[in-house]
Structures are given as C-alpha cells and as structure tokens.
Design a protein around this motif. Structure first.
Motif, PDB file in Angstrom:
ATOM      1  N   SER A 135      36.881  41.066  34.900  1.00  0.00           N
ATOM      2  CA  SER A 135      38.013  40.703  34.042  1.00  0.00           C
ATOM      3  C   SER A 135      39.262  40.375  34.845  1.00  0.00           C
ATOM      4  O   SER A 135      40.207  39.790  34.320  1.00  0.00           O
ATOM      5  CB  SER A 135      38.315  41.835  33.058  1.00  0.00           C
ATOM      6  N   GLU A 136      39.291  40.747  36.128  1.00  0.00           N
ATOM      7  CA  GLU A 136      40.445  40.462  36.972  1.00  0.00           C
ATOM      8  C   GLU A 136      40.425  39.038  37.544  1.00  0.00           C
ATOM      9  O   GLU A 136      41.409  38.576  38.119  1.00  0.00           O
ATOM     10  CB  GLU A 136      40.501  41.464  38.123  1.00  0.00           C
ATOM     11  N   ILE A 137      39.300  38.331  37.401  1.00  0.00           N
ATOM     12  CA  ILE A 137      39.194  36.975  37.958  1.00  0.00           C
ATOM     13  C   ILE A 137      40.157  36.039  37.234  1.00  0.00           C
ATOM     14  O   ILE A 137      40.152  35.943  36.008  1.00  0.00           O
ATOM     15  CB  ILE A 137      37.752  36.446  37.841  1.00  0.00           C
ATOM     16  N   GLU A 138      40.982  35.342  38.007  1.00  0.00           N
ATOM     17  CA  GLU A 138      41.973  34.420  37.454  1.00  0.00           C
ATOM     18  C   GLU A 138      41.531  32.964  37.570  1.00  0.00           C
ATOM     19  O   GLU A 138      41.913  32.122  36.755  1.00  0.00           O
ATOM     20  CB  GLU A 138      43.307  34.593  38.181  1.00  0.00           C
ATOM     21  N   ARG A 139      40.716  32.666  38.566  1.00  0.00           N
ATOM     22  CA  ARG A 139      40.269  31.291  38.772  1.00  0.00           C
ATOM     23  C   ARG A 139      39.027  31.300  39.660  1.00  0.00           C
ATOM     24  O   ARG A 139      38.762  32.279  40.371  1.00  0.00           O
ATOM     25  CB  ARG A 139      41.368  30.421  39.385  1.00  0.00           C
ATOM     26  N   PHE A 140      38.284  30.208  39.626  1.00  0.00           N
ATOM     27  CA  PHE A 140      37.094  30.044  40.456  1.00  0.00           C
ATOM     28  C   PHE A 140      37.337  28.914  41.462  1.00  0.00           C
ATOM     29  O   PHE A 140      37.962  27.893  41.144  1.00  0.00           O
ATOM     30  CB  PHE A 140      35.875  29.698  39.602  1.00  0.00           C
ATOM     31  N   ARG A 141      36.791  29.104  42.674  1.00  0.00           N
ATOM     32  CA  ARG A 141      36.896  28.074  43.710  1.00  0.00           C
ATOM     33  C   ARG A 141      35.499  27.746  44.225  1.00  0.00           C
ATOM     34  O   ARG A 141      34.790  28.616  44.713  1.00  0.00           O
ATOM     35  CB  ARG A 141      37.775  28.562  44.869  1.00  0.00           C
TER      36      ARG A 141
END
Length: 339
Positions: A135-141
C-alpha cells in the motif's frame, strides 16, 4: 502537327513516366535501430509481460529485414519492475525471456520478443487496493537494459485507485424488462483516464449431427470511454441494446441447431493517464505527421497500468431468456426458451 504524331508522342511520354516509377517503398531508418517496447501491466494478473523488439536497420526490402531474427530481436536484455515509495524501492520483480513466438507471418518463428515475470503483487483487494507494505507504493518504474546499450531505458507510471463496481452486487438474477433499465454503477475514488465496460457471456451450442452440447464463451464491449461524474458513472443496458450487441458479436456457425443462454460476467477495465495519451496519439488522431508518443526515454513504446474489475455469475430471469429466443432482433442466433 498531325493527330497521329500527337498520339505517338503521348504514348511515348506515358511509357517514359511508367519506366521511371518504382512500386517498392521502403520506410526504414537505415542508420539507428531503436527499441520498441510495449507493456500494459495489469496488476490483477498472475504473470506480467513486456514485449521488446527493435526497428529495422538496413538497405534492403523491409520484408527481407523482418525475416531475420537479428533485425527483430535483441540477443539479450535485462528487464525489471520496481515499486517506489519516494526514492526508495520497496518491491521489485525481474523478467525472464519466454519461449513464446510471434504469430505466423513475415516475422521469424523464434522466441525472443516476450519477457515474463511470475513474481507479482498478489495482495490486492477486489476494488484494486494494495494490502500490507504494498500500500506504500506510489509509482512503478519499468527499466530495460539492452546488451551493448550505453544507458538504461526506463519509464514511470503513478499508482492510482482504479474503477470498481458499486452495483449490481447482491442481485444475481437480472431482468432487462424491469420498470427501469438494467444499470451498472461504476465508481472511482480519484477517477481514471480510460474505462471500458465489457460483458462476458456463456452459452451452450447444439450442432447438427452431434449429441452433446458445446460450451461457448464470448466477451464484447458494452460501453467504451465511460466518464466518471462526481466519482460515479452509470451504464444503462436496455434489452434491445443488449440484443443488438449479441447479434453484432456472435460468430456465425453453419451447422448450428440451437443455442441456450447460461450466464454472464461484468468486467470493467481502467487505465492511467499514460494509456490515455497513447490512445489519443494512435487511435483518436488522424494527424499522421504527429511524432510517435512514448513515455520511455530513448525508446519507442508505451508502459501503462491497467486494472480489471470483475463481477461474475449473473443469470437472466425467465422473461429475458424468453425474449432472447423470440425477439426478431435475435432470432437469427437460434437461442431457445428454457428454464
């Protein structure tokens, strides 16, 4: 000048013009090859995939170039996906080269283009929310390091809360002939750029000369480009609208005796702004001079998040089943009445 001489000169001019034309047109960058990257990352999937090929470089015909694996695929590449919180990587997965090959055609029939990862995020709620530390993920790279390249190609997409169903939820027997049209209510806490409502219907087919019924499944678009207003959107599905959708999408079967409707699922697809930019460039615009859009640096392609919401196992009431069999709109589909 006589008419005969004018005619001969005209024929000679046509012959000269024809002999100077070349019907072969090669649209090839003969200097630099670029990676072609395509990934629609569906967080709901149990396997993530990335397609990696390259543009053709050469001075011969494009069909000849496309048949050589060295002109289509890279010998090796390192591909990985990171989940970021601020500048910190809190989740990561590595892709491996699969043994799948492209469909038959002018391209070489060898593996080399599709990279997969089965180490995926598996703690996601029905509404598309991440559980636990995810749930802490803000964006994917997404990052791609090609052998021999001087730099890593990467692109970033933000995490957002996707669309989800508000209704129908607890009612699983649907009537298309109620006092009001059958409605599907879709909601989003933050809104998404692209959304599409599909129906996946299941039915039986009885073929002439066969004893057993065949199970069939068909998915088609019900509503496209839905817009969320005040965080909700309502898609109405009247009977005639649904019947016409079936007629437009149901395959023709020559030796069909009859069909019997079973049940259906509702699916909502939603994607981020990156995908919206892609569709505006390649689908909605007719300006061919517009440069190819990409969120990758030094590469051609698209990387985008897609979410799928699903409600399963709806059936129709008896009146709707009867109408499906008796309606002039759907009579050609050979559905029969049954309880």
């Amino acid at each position: 000048m006589s008419w005969k001489l004018i005619k001969q000169l005209f024929i000679l001019q046509v012959i000269l013009l024809s002999s100077s034309c070349d019907n072969e047109v090669d649209v090839i960058d003969k200097v630099n090859s670029k990676p072609v990257i395509y990934s629609l990352l569906n967080i709901n999937d149990t396997v993530y995939s990335v397609s990696l090929t390259k543009t053709f470089v050469g001075d011969t015909n494009v069909y000849v170039l496309a048949s050589n694996p060295d002109n289509v695929f890279y010998s090796s590449a390192n591909i990985w996906l990171d989940g970021l919180a601020g500048d910190s990587i809190i989740w990561s997965t590595q892709f491996y080269l699969s043994d799948l090959v492209k469909d038959k055609g002018i391209f070489p029939q060898v593996s080399g283009y599709l990279y997969l990862s089965d180490a995926v995020i598996n703690k996601i709620s029905e509404d598309g929310y991440f559980f636990d530390s995810y749930s802490e993920i803000e964006r994917f790279r997404l990052s791609i390091d090609i052998e021999g390249s001087m730099s890593v190609i990467s692109a970033i997409v933000p995490v957002y809360h996707p669309n989800f169903f508000l209704s129908p939820y607890r009612v699983h027997k649907i009537s298309l002939y109620g006092r009001e049209d059958f409605e599907v209510v879709i909601a989003s806490t933050k809104g998404c750029s692209y959304r599409q409502l599909n129906m996946r219907v299941r039915y039986y087919e009885k073929l002439i000369g066969q004893e057993d019924l065949e199970n069939r499944e068909l998915e088609f678009i019900v509503r496209k480009d839905l817009q969320v207003v005040d965080k909700t959107s309502i898609a109405r599905i009247p009977a005639d609208f649904f019947f016409n959708k079936l007629v437009a999408n149901m395959p023709i079967v020559d030796n069909l005796q009859y069909r019997r409707f079973r049940d259906f699922d509702l699916l909502i697809y939603s994607a981020d702004e990156i995908y919206d930019n892609y569709t505006e460039t390649y689908i909605y615009t007719t300006d061919l001079a517009r440069p190819a859009w990409s969120n990758f640096e030094n590469g051609i392609g698209i990387f985008s998040l897609i979410f799928t919401g699903k409600l399963e196992g709806f059936t129709f009431d008896q009146r709707t089943i009867d109408s499906l069999a008796l309606s002039p709109v759907t009579q050609s589909l050979k559905f029969v009445r049954w309880q």
